[in-house]
Design a protein around this motif. Sequence first.
Motif, PDB file in Angstrom:
ATOM      1  N   GLN A  19     -44.906  27.255  33.081  1.00 13.38           N
ATOM      2  CA  GLN A  19     -43.638  26.789  32.530  1.00 13.38           C
ATOM      3  C   GLN A  19     -43.274  25.748  33.437  1.00 13.38           C
ATOM      4  O   GLN A  19     -43.283  25.804  34.607  1.00 13.38           O
ATOM      5  CB  GLN A  19     -42.477  27.885  32.371  1.00 13.38           C
ATOM      6  N   VAL A  20     -42.963  24.465  33.113  1.00 14.40           N
ATOM      7  CA  VAL A  20     -42.458  23.339  33.789  1.00 14.40           C
ATOM      8  C   VAL A  20     -41.093  23.462  34.157  1.00 14.40           C
ATOM      9  O   VAL A  20     -40.345  23.699  33.203  1.00 14.40           O
ATOM     10  CB  VAL A  20     -43.079  21.879  33.186  1.00 14.40           C
ATOM     11  N   HIS A  21     -40.714  23.313  35.227  1.00 10.85           N
ATOM     12  CA  HIS A  21     -39.350  23.182  35.561  1.00 10.85           C
ATOM     13  C   HIS A  21     -39.255  21.959  36.488  1.00 10.85           C
ATOM     14  O   HIS A  21     -39.831  21.745  37.483  1.00 10.85           O
ATOM     15  CB  HIS A  21     -38.721  24.262  36.341  1.00 10.85           C
ATOM     16  N   LEU A  22     -38.125  21.095  36.170  1.00 13.27           N
ATOM     17  CA  LEU A  22     -37.578  20.149  37.267  1.00 13.27           C
ATOM     18  C   LEU A  22     -36.089  20.249  37.702  1.00 13.27           C
ATOM     19  O   LEU A  22     -35.401  20.662  36.626  1.00 13.27           O
ATOM     20  CB  LEU A  22     -37.835  18.740  36.382  1.00 13.27           C
ATOM     21  N   TYR A  42     -48.984  13.449  36.902  1.00 14.92           N
ATOM     22  CA  TYR A  42     -48.078  13.106  36.149  1.00 14.92           C
ATOM     23  C   TYR A  42     -47.374  11.896  36.888  1.00 14.92           C
ATOM     24  O   TYR A  42     -47.155  11.909  38.188  1.00 14.92           O
ATOM     25  CB  TYR A  42     -47.191  14.241  36.131  1.00 14.92           C
ATOM     26  N   ALA A  43     -46.371  11.188  36.292  1.00 18.52           N
ATOM     27  CA  ALA A  43     -45.441  10.368  36.762  1.00 18.52           C
ATOM     28  C   ALA A  43     -43.946  10.834  36.376  1.00 18.52           C
ATOM     29  O   ALA A  43     -43.907  11.737  35.996  1.00 18.52           O
ATOM     30  CB  ALA A  43     -45.497   9.139  35.867  1.00 18.52           C
ATOM     31  N   LEU A  64     -46.572  21.835  37.199  1.00 16.19           N
ATOM     32  CA  LEU A  64     -47.612  20.910  36.714  1.00 16.19           C
ATOM     33  C   LEU A  64     -48.700  20.539  38.076  1.00 16.19           C
ATOM     34  O   LEU A  64     -48.864  19.422  38.179  1.00 16.19           O
ATOM     35  CB  LEU A  64     -46.857  19.454  36.634  1.00 16.19           C
ATOM     36  N   THR A  65     -49.057  21.812  38.489  1.00 15.72           N
ATOM     37  CA  THR A  65     -49.923  21.653  39.797  1.00 15.72           C
ATOM     38  C   THR A  65     -51.386  21.077  39.179  1.00 15.72           C
ATOM     39  O   THR A  65     -51.972  20.688  40.264  1.00 15.72           O
ATOM     40  CB  THR A  65     -50.115  22.917  40.256  1.00 15.72           C
ATOM     41  N   ASN A  66     -51.635  21.241  37.997  1.00 13.32           N
ATOM     42  CA  ASN A  66     -53.192  21.036  37.698  1.00 13.32           C
ATOM     43  C   ASN A  66     -53.480  19.603  36.691  1.00 13.32           C
ATOM     44  O   ASN A  66     -54.521  19.340  36.412  1.00 13.32           O
ATOM     45  CB  ASN A  66     -53.812  22.253  36.809  1.00 13.32           C
ATOM     46  N   LYS A  76     -43.749  12.714  33.294  1.00 16.33           N
ATOM     47  CA  LYS A  76     -44.666  12.600  32.313  1.00 16.33           C
ATOM     48  C   LYS A  76     -45.950  12.606  32.430  1.00 16.33           C
ATOM     49  O   LYS A  76     -46.471  11.978  33.552  1.00 16.33           O
ATOM     50  CB  LYS A  76     -44.273  11.145  31.407  1.00 16.33           C
ATOM     51  N   THR A  77     -46.838  13.504  31.396  1.00 13.33           N
ATOM     52  CA  THR A  77     -48.111  13.730  32.169  1.00 13.33           C
ATOM     53  C   THR A  77     -49.026  12.506  31.213  1.00 13.33           C
ATOM     54  O   THR A  77     -48.477  11.940  30.320  1.00 13.33           O
ATOM     55  CB  THR A  77     -48.597  15.103  31.585  1.00 13.33           C
ATOM     56  N   VAL A  78     -50.351  12.610  31.555  1.00 11.89           N
ATOM     57  CA  VAL A  78     -51.319  11.809  30.923  1.00 11.89           C
ATOM     58  C   VAL A  78     -51.361  11.885  29.349  1.00 11.89           C
ATOM     59  O   VAL A  78     -51.700  11.043  28.750  1.00 11.89           O
ATOM     60  CB  VAL A  78     -52.722  11.854  31.560  1.00 11.89           C
ATOM     61  N   ASP A  79     -51.188  13.144  28.954  1.00 15.43           N
ATOM     62  CA  ASP A  79     -51.124  13.522  27.668  1.00 15.43           C
ATOM     63  C   ASP A  79     -49.834  13.344  26.779  1.00 15.43           C
ATOM     64  O   ASP A  79     -49.550  13.487  25.896  1.00 15.43           O
ATOM     65  CB  ASP A  79     -51.567  14.996  27.678  1.00 15.43           C
TER      66      ASP A  79
END
Length: 116
Positions: A1-4, A32-33, A27-29, A98-101
């Motif tokens: 799960q992603v957390h900021l 992302y910007a 988002l370790t794998n 934001k990821t590449v996807d």
Amino acid sequence: QVHLVESGGGLVQAGGSLRLSCAVSGLTNEPYAVAWFRQAPGEERYFVAAITFKGNTFYADSVRGRFTVSRDYAKSSVYLQMNSLKPEDTAVYYCNAKTVDAYEYWGQGTRVTVSS
């Protein structure tokens, strides 16, 4: 799960400085910007600054030359150094990953108040 998680907001006098942090987890794998946005009371959320995975940076005209965005890959953190703060910088600041996807994630925000 992603957390900021943003931190570092507070009350500062005009002309002062603050450093905001955005800690990203989950988002370790994937690359992302990260972008910073801000939202003043009664206004829309506006872009402030961004840093790509490769380290390229972008700024809104209103903050260019005063704010600096950087990232620490080892700590999975992004920072926004804000100098020469003005009352019009008062807002809640949010970080966005934001990821590449094209998946996007938001933090809960940190409040910055600049007194005149």
